[in-house]
Design a protein around this motif. Structure first.
Motif, mmCIF file in Angstrom:
data_model
loop_
_atom_site.group_PDB
_atom_site.id
_atom_site.type_symbol
_atom_site.label_atom_id
_atom_site.label_comp_id
_atom_site.label_asym_id
_atom_site.label_seq_id
_atom_site.Cartn_x
_atom_site.Cartn_y
_atom_site.Cartn_z
ATOM 1 N N LYS A 214 -11.968 -8.282 15.882
ATOM 2 C CA LYS A 214 -12.700 -9.547 15.790
ATOM 3 C C LYS A 214 -12.755 -10.172 17.174
ATOM 4 O O LYS A 214 -12.128 -9.687 18.114
ATOM 5 N N ILE A 215 -13.489 -11.270 17.286
ATOM 6 C CA ILE A 215 -13.610 -11.945 18.587
ATOM 7 C C ILE A 215 -12.257 -12.519 18.990
ATOM 8 O O ILE A 215 -11.560 -13.125 18.189
ATOM 9 N N ASN A 216 -11.931 -12.303 20.249
ATOM 10 C CA ASN A 216 -10.695 -12.835 20.806
ATOM 11 C C ASN A 216 -10.981 -14.160 21.515
ATOM 12 O O ASN A 216 -10.297 -15.149 21.312
ATOM 13 N N HIS A 217 -12.013 -14.172 22.348
ATOM 14 C CA HIS A 217 -12.333 -15.362 23.136
ATOM 15 C C HIS A 217 -13.811 -15.323 23.487
ATOM 16 O O HIS A 217 -14.334 -14.285 23.872
ATOM 17 N N MET A 218 -14.507 -16.451 23.339
ATOM 18 C CA MET A 218 -15.934 -16.521 23.666
ATOM 19 C C MET A 218 -16.132 -17.592 24.732
ATOM 20 O O MET A 218 -15.486 -18.640 24.686
ATOM 21 N N SER A 219 -16.996 -17.301 25.714
ATOM 22 C CA SER A 219 -17.239 -18.292 26.761
ATOM 23 C C SER A 219 -18.686 -18.224 27.214
ATOM 24 O O SER A 219 -19.328 -17.186 27.167
ATOM 25 N N ILE B 183 -13.267 -8.727 22.467
ATOM 26 C CA ILE B 183 -12.777 -8.516 21.111
ATOM 27 C C ILE B 183 -11.280 -8.244 21.161
ATOM 28 O O ILE B 183 -10.734 -7.904 22.210
ATOM 29 N N MET B 184 -10.629 -8.430 20.028
ATOM 30 C CA MET B 184 -9.200 -8.131 19.944
ATOM 31 C C MET B 184 -9.000 -6.653 20.252
ATOM 32 O O MET B 184 -9.783 -5.811 19.810
ATOM 33 N N PRO B 185 -7.969 -6.317 21.043
ATOM 34 C CA PRO B 185 -7.740 -4.905 21.401
ATOM 35 C C PRO B 185 -7.597 -4.014 20.172
ATOM 36 O O PRO B 185 -7.080 -4.430 19.135
ATOM 37 N N ILE B 186 -8.088 -2.784 20.315
ATOM 38 C CA ILE B 186 -8.044 -1.792 19.238
ATOM 39 C C ILE B 186 -7.034 -0.719 19.638
ATOM 40 O O ILE B 186 -7.143 -0.137 20.716
ATOM 41 N N THR B 187 -6.059 -0.456 18.788
ATOM 42 C CA THR B 187 -5.017 0.522 19.132
ATOM 43 C C THR B 187 -5.337 1.928 18.625
ATOM 44 O O THR B 187 -4.768 2.895 19.111
ATOM 45 N N ASP B 188 -6.239 2.045 17.677
ATOM 46 C CA ASP B 188 -6.582 3.352 17.116
ATOM 47 C C ASP B 188 -7.703 3.977 17.951
ATOM 48 O O ASP B 188 -8.820 3.450 17.990
ATOM 49 N N PRO B 189 -7.444 5.116 18.636
ATOM 50 C CA PRO B 189 -8.469 5.734 19.480
ATOM 51 C C PRO B 189 -9.732 6.129 18.699
ATOM 52 O O PRO B 189 -10.833 6.059 19.239
#
Length: 195
Positions: free
Chosen positions: A144-149, A160-166
């Motif tokens: 999901k969105i982490n920060h918008m500017s 976006i929020m970091p994704i850990t699954d390659p």
């Protein structure tokens, strides 16, 4: 660049990736044509050749900077956007959507910085804007969105929020490309709070 008066060399024009990194994507650039015409008088397109405009190159002031670019490891000497700067500027001026991606190996997470541009897309017969489309792609892969500017004079952008699954990271890239969103590699690690 050669100064015709003094014969001094520089600045250098750089279009490439850092040591161990690939070139920026060029598939969207115009295809060149042969300089000579065929028997029918047509100048045919040269498959796999692209016209790279000078404004897409990054200016490197001196030989030391060029050496750093050529021999740095995985972009460790580069500002994240420095290699993509010319391409970033061109895409921004055109309002074309793009994402800049990176994989932080030590922490094992994928990051994406998204610039949706001003274009809209038609999906299943309905018009949608690229902000909604990129957010939907992020949700499809569990992010999901982490920060918008949107500072004054700068286009809207968000990460976006970091994704850990390659596999999910590759799915994000694939979905972006399928929907006409250009994917640019960030040439250095970015500070992210991996889960």
């Amino acid at each position: 660049v050669l100064d015709p008066q003094t014969l001094d060399i520089g600045p250098f024009l750089w279009f490439g990736g850092a040591g161990g990194c690939s070139l920026p994507p060029i598939n969207h650039l115009p295809i060149t044509k042969h300089s000579k015409a065929n028997a029918a008088g047509e100048k045919l397109e040269r498959e796999r050749h692209r016209k790279v405009d000078r404004k897409l190159f990054t200016e490197v002031p001196d030989i030391e900077g060029l050496v750093d670019l050529l021999f740095s490891e995985n972009g460790d000497l580069l500002h994240p956007a420095s290699i993509n700067h010319g391409l970033w500027r061109e895409l921004t001026q055109r309002g074309h959507p793009f994402v800049e991606i990176s994989w932080n190996s030590p922490k094992g997470c994928f990051s994406a910085f998204c610039t949706p541009g001003v274009m809209s897309a038609e999906i299943n017969g309905q018009r949608t804007n690229y902000i909604d489309l990129i957010i939907d792609i992020a949700h499809q892969v569990g992010s999901k969105i982490n920060h918008m500017s949107a500072p004054v004079g700068v286009p809207l952008a968000f990460d976006i929020m970091p994704i850990t699954d390659p596999v999910k990271a590759l799915e994000f890239i694939s979905l972006c490309q399928i929907n006409g969103i250009i994917v640019l590699p960030i040439t250095t690690q970015v500070a992210t709070d991996c889960p």
